[in-house]
Motif scaffolding. Structure first.
Motif, PDB file in Angstrom:
ATOM      1  N   THR A 143       0.821  -1.211   0.000  1.00 58.13           N
ATOM      2  CA  THR A 143       0.000   0.000   0.000  1.00 58.13           C
ATOM      3  C   THR A 143       0.853   1.259   0.000  1.00 58.13           C
ATOM      4  N   TYR A 144       0.230   2.359  -0.415  1.00 57.64           N
ATOM      5  CA  TYR A 144       0.876   3.673  -0.417  1.00 57.64           C
ATOM      6  C   TYR A 144      -0.089   4.711   0.134  1.00 57.64           C
ATOM      7  N   ALA A 145       0.448   5.867   0.512  1.00 55.43           N
ATOM      8  CA  ALA A 145      -0.345   6.921   1.144  1.00 55.43           C
ATOM      9  C   ALA A 145      -0.728   8.035   0.190  1.00 55.43           C
ATOM     10  N   ASN A 146      -0.058   8.114  -0.954  1.00 55.30           N
ATOM     11  CA  ASN A 146      -0.419   9.145  -1.929  1.00 55.30           C
ATOM     12  C   ASN A 146       0.041   8.747  -3.323  1.00 55.30           C
ATOM     13  N   ASN A 147      -0.503   9.428  -4.320  1.00 62.98           N
ATOM     14  CA  ASN A 147      -0.200   9.113  -5.712  1.00 62.98           C
ATOM     15  C   ASN A 147       1.267   9.326  -6.063  1.00 62.98           C
ATOM     16  N   GLU A 148       1.887  10.289  -5.400  1.00 64.23           N
ATOM     17  CA  GLU A 148       3.281  10.595  -5.700  1.00 64.23           C
ATOM     18  C   GLU A 148       4.192   9.398  -5.426  1.00 64.23           C
ATOM     19  N   VAL A 149       3.898   8.649  -4.343  1.00 66.91           N
ATOM     20  CA  VAL A 149       4.687   7.458  -4.013  1.00 66.91           C
ATOM     21  C   VAL A 149       4.512   6.402  -5.098  1.00 66.91           C
ATOM     22  N   LEU A 150       3.265   6.179  -5.508  1.00 68.55           N
ATOM     23  CA  LEU A 150       2.981   5.224  -6.582  1.00 68.55           C
ATOM     24  C   LEU A 150       3.740   5.597  -7.850  1.00 68.55           C
ATOM     25  N   TYR A 151       3.624   6.836  -8.242  1.00 65.98           N
ATOM     26  CA  TYR A 151       4.246   7.310  -9.482  1.00 65.98           C
ATOM     27  C   TYR A 151       5.765   7.177  -9.418  1.00 65.98           C
ATOM     28  N   ALA A 152       6.356   7.587  -8.306  1.00 69.78           N
ATOM     29  CA  ALA A 152       7.808   7.525  -8.156  1.00 69.78           C
ATOM     30  C   ALA A 152       8.302   6.081  -8.216  1.00 69.78           C
ATOM     31  N   LYS A 153       7.557   5.156  -7.605  1.00 68.16           N
ATOM     32  CA  LYS A 153       7.948   3.746  -7.590  1.00 68.16           C
ATOM     33  C   LYS A 153       7.944   3.169  -9.000  1.00 68.16           C
ATOM     34  N   LEU A 154       6.922   3.506  -9.775  1.00 68.78           N
ATOM     35  CA  LEU A 154       6.840   2.991 -11.132  1.00 68.78           C
ATOM     36  C   LEU A 154       7.881   3.631 -12.052  1.00 68.78           C
ATOM     37  N   ARG A 155       8.199   4.890 -11.798  1.00 68.07           N
ATOM     38  CA  ARG A 155       9.177   5.590 -12.634  1.00 68.07           C
ATOM     39  C   ARG A 155      10.602   5.166 -12.312  1.00 68.07           C
ATOM     40  N   ALA A 156      10.828   4.720 -11.083  1.00 77.01           N
ATOM     41  CA  ALA A 156      12.181   4.396 -10.644  1.00 77.01           C
ATOM     42  C   ALA A 156      12.691   3.092 -11.226  1.00 77.01           C
ATOM     43  N   SER A 157      11.781   2.246 -11.705  1.00 75.60           N
ATOM     44  CA  SER A 157      12.185   0.942 -12.226  1.00 75.60           C
ATOM     45  C   SER A 157      11.413   0.620 -13.494  1.00 75.60           C
ATOM     46  N   ASN A 158      12.091  -0.002 -14.437  1.00 79.49           N
ATOM     47  CA  ASN A 158      11.422  -0.412 -15.673  1.00 79.49           C
ATOM     48  C   ASN A 158      10.434  -1.539 -15.426  1.00 79.49           C
ATOM     49  N   ASN A 159      10.650  -2.295 -14.360  1.00 73.99           N
ATOM     50  CA  ASN A 159       9.757  -3.404 -14.052  1.00 73.99           C
ATOM     51  C   ASN A 159       9.692  -3.608 -12.540  1.00 73.99           C
ATOM     52  N   PRO A 160       8.889  -2.799 -11.832  1.00 75.70           N
ATOM     53  CA  PRO A 160       8.788  -2.928 -10.374  1.00 75.70           C
ATOM     54  C   PRO A 160       8.030  -4.167  -9.931  1.00 75.70           C
ATOM     55  N   GLY A 161       7.384  -4.876 -10.865  1.00 75.73           N
ATOM     56  CA  GLY A 161       6.742  -6.140 -10.527  1.00 75.73           C
ATOM     57  C   GLY A 161       5.280  -6.055 -10.142  1.00 75.73           C
ATOM     58  N   TYR A 162       4.661  -4.887 -10.248  1.00 79.67           N
ATOM     59  CA  TYR A 162       3.254  -4.754  -9.882  1.00 79.67           C
ATOM     60  C   TYR A 162       2.350  -5.120 -11.064  1.00 79.67           C
ATOM     61  N   ASP A 163       1.286  -5.854 -10.744  1.00 78.09           N
ATOM     62  CA  ASP A 163       0.322  -6.260 -11.763  1.00 78.09           C
ATOM     63  C   ASP A 163      -0.898  -5.354 -11.802  1.00 78.09           C
ATOM     64  N   LEU A 164      -1.200  -4.748 -10.668  1.00 80.28           N
ATOM     65  CA  LEU A 164      -2.401  -3.926 -10.560  1.00 80.28           C
ATOM     66  C   LEU A 164      -2.120  -2.735  -9.651  1.00 80.28           C
ATOM     67  N   ILE A 165      -2.541  -1.546 -10.075  1.00 73.85           N
ATOM     68  CA  ILE A 165      -2.348  -0.329  -9.282  1.00 73.85           C
ATOM     69  C   ILE A 165      -3.666   0.429  -9.199  1.00 73.85           C
ATOM     70  N   LEU A 166      -3.728   1.402  -8.265  1.00 75.22           N
ATOM     71  CA  LEU A 166      -4.955   2.175  -8.059  1.00 75.22           C
ATOM     72  C   LEU A 166      -4.691   3.679  -8.150  1.00 75.22           C
ATOM     73  N   PRO A 167      -4.294   4.187  -9.298  1.00 70.03           N
ATOM     74  CA  PRO A 167      -4.034   5.626  -9.409  1.00 70.03           C
ATOM     75  C   PRO A 167      -5.309   6.449  -9.376  1.00 70.03           C
ATOM     76  N   SER A 168      -5.212   7.637  -8.790  1.00 70.09           N
ATOM     77  CA  SER A 168      -6.342   8.573  -8.810  1.00 70.09           C
ATOM     78  C   SER A 168      -6.432   9.239 -10.187  1.00 70.09           C
ATOM     79  N   SER A 169      -7.559   9.871 -10.419  1.00 68.10           N
ATOM     80  CA  SER A 169      -7.897  10.409 -11.726  1.00 68.10           C
ATOM     81  C   SER A 169      -6.755  11.095 -12.461  1.00 68.10           C
ATOM     82  N   TYR A 170      -6.199  12.157 -11.867  1.00 65.16           N
ATOM     83  CA  TYR A 170      -5.215  12.932 -12.609  1.00 65.16           C
ATOM     84  C   TYR A 170      -3.890  12.210 -12.789  1.00 65.16           C
ATOM     85  N   PHE A 171      -3.637  11.164 -11.974  1.00 66.90           N
ATOM     86  CA  PHE A 171      -2.435  10.367 -12.208  1.00 66.90           C
ATOM     87  C   PHE A 171      -2.661   9.321 -13.296  1.00 66.90           C
ATOM     88  N   VAL A 172      -3.900   8.884 -13.489  1.00 66.17           N
ATOM     89  CA  VAL A 172      -4.216   8.079 -14.671  1.00 66.17           C
ATOM     90  C   VAL A 172      -3.904   8.910 -15.909  1.00 66.17           C
TER      91      VAL A 172
END
Length: 349
Positions: free
Chosen positions: A58-87
Motif C-alpha cells: 500500500t501507499y499513502a499518496n499518488n506521488e509514491v505510486l508514481y515515483a515507484k513505477l518511474r524508478a524501475s522499468n519493471n517494479p513487478g506490480y500487476d495492478l495499481i490504483l491511481p487517482s484520476s489525474y495520475f491516470v
C-alpha cells in the motif's frame, strides 16, 4: 534407440516442469494500492475462489505510486490504483496497458457516469473503483450549516483559526480557483498566482492541515468546520450525528481511484481476474460497506441498504454532481508553480 527415448523423455519432462513453473507463476497477483481501499476479507475471498496468491502493498499518496513505477522499468506490480489525474499523467507517458474489456464480463456493472471521464477520455486505461467529492463539513453544535453555501464563506472572520483543511496541494488550489470563478484544473499561471494571493488571506483561518486523521478529528470535535472528502465525513457521521457535509455552490472536485494495469505487469491475466472479481455486484457492495466510500459500480450500489444508497453525503444526487469537475493532470510546470506557492503558504506567507 534407448538414447533417443531418454532424450525425448528429458525434453518432455523439461517442457512439463516449465509449464508447471509458468502455471505457478501465473497464480500470483502483485497489487500496489491506496491503504484501506482493498479490504482484507475481499483479498482472502479472491484467493479462496481462484487459488491465486495476492501480495498487497500500500501507499499513502499518488506521488509514491508514481515515483515507484518511474524508478524501475519493471517494479513487478500487476495492478495499481491511481487517482484520476495520475491516470491522466501515466497514460500520456505510456505507462499503462490498454485494457481488453473482453476479459472483463462484469464491466457492464459500472455506472455509465464514470465511463470515459476527462482524465481518460477513451476509457481504455482505467476502471473506476471508488470515488469521492471534496466539500465542506460542519459540526452543527458549533456552526449553522445553513450559513455556509460556498467556498468563499470559509474566508469569513468567524472561522479564524477554526478550519481543518485537507493537506493536499491540488485540493487547496482547487478551492481557491473555484472561489475565484475559475475551473479547478485551470493551468493559467496568472490565475494560479491569483489563487495563491487569495490563499494568503485564507491561511489565518486554518487550524490544522490533515488528510489521514480527518475522521477521528471530526468525530472528536477537534475541528468543527473545514474541508473533507464526503466518504470520510460519512464515516465520521456514523459516530457523530452532528456532522453535515455541504456541496459548495461554486463547484467542487470529483476524484476517482481507478484500477489500472502497468504496461510492465508480469501477470496481467491475474490482474484482469481480480478486476473482474471486484466488478461483481456482491463484491462491490462489500467493498463499499467496508470502506464507506461511494462505489462506481452501479450494480453494487443497487444492492446497498436503502439508508446507504440514499444518503446524500455518500451518494450526492445527479443535480448536485453536475457542479463537480473531474481532476486532470496539469503537467510538471504547473505543479512546480503550486509547490513553490505551497511552501511559502506553509511558512506563513
Amino acid at each position: 534407440m534407448k538414447k533417443k527415448i531418454t532424450l525425448n523423455l528429458c525434453c518432455l519432462l523439461g517442457t512439463l516442469f516449465s509449464t508447471i513453473h509458468l502455471f505457478a507463476a501465473s497464480k500470483v497477483l502483485n497489487i500496489f494500492a491506496w491503504a484501506g481501499e482493498i479490504p482484507d476479507q475481499i483479498v482472502r475471498q479472491f484467493e479462496k475462489e481462484t487459488g491465486i496468491k495476492v501480495n498487497l502493498s500500500t501507499y499513502a499518496n499518488n506521488e509514491v505510486l508514481y515515483a515507484k513505477l518511474r524508478a524501475s522499468n519493471n517494479p513487478g506490480y500487476d495492478l495499481i490504483l491511481p487517482s484520476s489525474y495520475f491516470v491522466d499523467r501515466m497514460r500520456q507517458q505510456n505507462m499503462l496497458l490498454v485494457l481488453d474489456k473482453t476479459k472483463l464480463p462484469n464491466y457492464k456493472n459500472l455506472n455509465p457516469d464514470f465511463l470515459k471521464p476527462a482524465y481518460d477520455p477513451t476509457g481504455e486505461y482505467s476502471i473506476p473503483y471508488l470515488w469521492g467529492v471534496t466539500g465542506i463539513f460542519v459540526n452543527a453544535l458549533y456552526f449553522d450549516p445553513k450559513s455556509i453555501k460556498k467556498w468563499t464563506d470559509l474566508w469569513d472572520a468567524r472561522f479564524y483559526n477554526q478550519l481543518m483543511v485537507l493537506d493536499d496541494i491540488r485540493e487547496i488550489f482547487s478551492i481557491a480557483l473555484l472561489s475565484l470563478g475559475y475551473p479547478a484544473n485551470d493551468p493559467n499561471p496568472a490565475h494560479i498566482k491569483e489563487a495563491y494571493l487569495k490563499l494568503k488571506t485564507f491561511i489565518r483561518n486554518v487550524k490544522v492541515f490533515s488528510s489521514d486523521t480527518v475522521v477521528s478529528i471530526m468525530i472528536d470535535d477537534d475541528a468543527t468546520v473545514g474541508t473533507a472528502w464526503n466518504g470520510d465525513t460519512y464515516k465520521a457521521w456514523k459516530e457523530n450525528k452532528n456532522l453535515h457535509f455541504l456541496y459548495p455552490q461554486d463547484g467542487f472536485v470529483i476524484w476517482v481511484d481507478n484500477l489500472s494495469i502497468p504496461k510492465t505487469a508480469p501477470h496481467p491475466d491475474t490482474a484482469y481476474a481480480f478486476i473482474d472479481f471486484l466488478l461483481r455486484a456482491d463484491i462491490g457492495k462489500e467493498v463499499a460497506l467496508a470502506t464507506s466510500y461511494p462505489t462506481a459500480n452501479l450494480a453494487a450500489k443497487n444492492l446497498l441498504p436503502e439508508a446507504v444508497r440514499n444518503n446524500a453525503t455518500a451518494y450526492p444526487p445527479p443535480e448536485v454532481m453536475k457542479k463537480g469537475q473531474f481532476q486532470t493532470d496539469l503537467g510538471e510546470d504547473v505543479l512546480n508553480q503550486y509547490e513553490k506557492y505551497w511552501e511559502i503558504l506553509k511558512m506563513g506567507g
